[in-house]
Design a protein around this motif. Sequence first.
Motif, short mmCIF file in Angstrom:
data_model
loop_
_atom_site.label_atom_id
_atom_site.label_comp_id
_atom_site.label_asym_id
_atom_site.label_seq_id
_atom_site.Cartn_x
_atom_site.Cartn_y
_atom_site.Cartn_z
N GLU A 213 0.83 -1.21 0.00
CA GLU A 213 0.00 0.00 0.00
C GLU A 213 0.87 1.26 0.00
O GLU A 213 0.59 2.23 -0.70
N TYR A 339 -2.51 -9.16 -4.79
CA TYR A 339 -2.77 -7.92 -4.06
C TYR A 339 -2.02 -6.75 -4.70
O TYR A 339 -2.50 -5.62 -4.71
N GLN A 391 -8.79 -5.48 -9.39
CA GLN A 391 -9.98 -5.81 -8.58
C GLN A 391 -9.64 -6.75 -7.42
O GLN A 391 -10.40 -6.84 -6.45
N HIS A 393 -7.38 -6.50 -5.22
CA HIS A 393 -6.93 -5.77 -4.05
C HIS A 393 -7.99 -5.78 -2.94
O HIS A 393 -7.75 -6.22 -1.80
N ASN A 394 -9.19 -5.32 -3.25
CA ASN A 394 -10.25 -5.24 -2.25
C ASN A 394 -10.82 -6.61 -1.90
O ASN A 394 -11.20 -6.86 -0.75
N LYS A 397 -8.70 -8.11 0.79
CA LYS A 397 -8.96 -7.46 2.08
C LYS A 397 -10.21 -8.06 2.74
O LYS A 397 -10.22 -8.34 3.95
N VAL A 398 -11.25 -8.24 1.96
CA VAL A 398 -12.53 -8.72 2.49
C VAL A 398 -12.41 -10.15 3.01
O VAL A 398 -12.91 -10.49 4.09
#
Length: 414
Positions: A213, A339, A391, A393-394, A397-398
């Motif tokens: 990040e 990621y 796409q 990436h999120n 995280k979830v």
Amino acid sequence: MQKKILVLGVGQHNFLYYLYSALKAYNNSYTVVAPFVRELDKSVKSDNSIYNNELVSNKVSLYNYVRAFLVLPFDGFIYQTFFFILFVERKFKKAAHFVLKYSQAKAFFLQNDNFKSFDIFHFHYLQYSYVRELFLIPKGKNIVCTFWGSDLLRTADILNLYIIKKALNKASTITCQSLELKEIILSKYGRHLESKINVVMFPIDTKTYDAIEVYKNKQVSINEFKATYHYSNEKINVLIGHNGSMFNNHENIIKALGQLQQKEKVHLIVNLNYGLPESEKESYKNKLTQVLENTKISFVVLENFFSGDELAIARLASEVFIHMPISDALSGTMLEMLYASNIVITGSWLPYKTFVNAGLKYHEVSDISKLPALFDTIISHYETEKEIAKQNHNAIKVSFFGNSIIAKWNQILK
């Protein structure tokens, strides 16, 4: 109530540290002792602060070696295994080696009062040479056996099957990382084990993800990394495999890429950082270099072990990751590459249903020979492919961050 865990089997620091540090952060009632923990790269200093290794004596006295010699004639397991190796495998030296190592393990246990004060014995990587101590554990203790992946998928010799089956029968709990691996355990070692098996991933250390990040928009740092390690600034950087192990299929992948129609747009990277014995590294590197030269594609072969911020930048410095080992559990490297918005190509034979269920976007091929056609298509639609890769990436995280994984480990070990 305090719970004392003795960690045995493979002592690979990068896997163990975050599991137990996250566990202790979640529940501070654990005391963790890992007497054989080690770093993959000897030049990296391990942080062993989470372990209470001072509670164990690794130095065994002559007195306890003598005690081990006197009590082992009354241990049925040593006879069973010795004669199994001697008469089934017909290997006297191997049988003698087993007796020596088992005797050393017994002396280690005697030196530490058979670890009677410990509640949980956690074995990592279930290969016969790593579970000898399991048969020395006092009755009534909680024994947790954790498959890592290759120990289940790449070890099929008869002695391993014999000893691991005995170990699993004695275990209180067995863990693996996916439903596919659970099915392999049941088919390989017996369906009577089903009630013992828990499917649980290793918790994810977010340090590398956090660093990704930080650096994803720092193009100067990424370019400096590329210049230092001979990545390309003009071409598509393609990382092949996650370490130096021959099980990564480097040679077959490289030969397949030699059939690409758009070679001039690609730069290949092979990093032999670990996973390959030092005695074999030079010859393997020379072999791969020759194969790479034959492709007429630009390339670099590295031997660098990246860690910290540099590892995160390395994930961002490549655009495509080709991951096609002969077998695997759930690849942490692949998750980090996804990621970092790499376009990932992997083998459909790998047990990655967990990634599919999380909605991650990547490509699969059923055979390495089909790689060139797919890759040429990706190159032709490169900008679209990069947008799709972002796409992940999120979605990661979830599905993979948070406390749900470590909560399940707490339940298993508690």
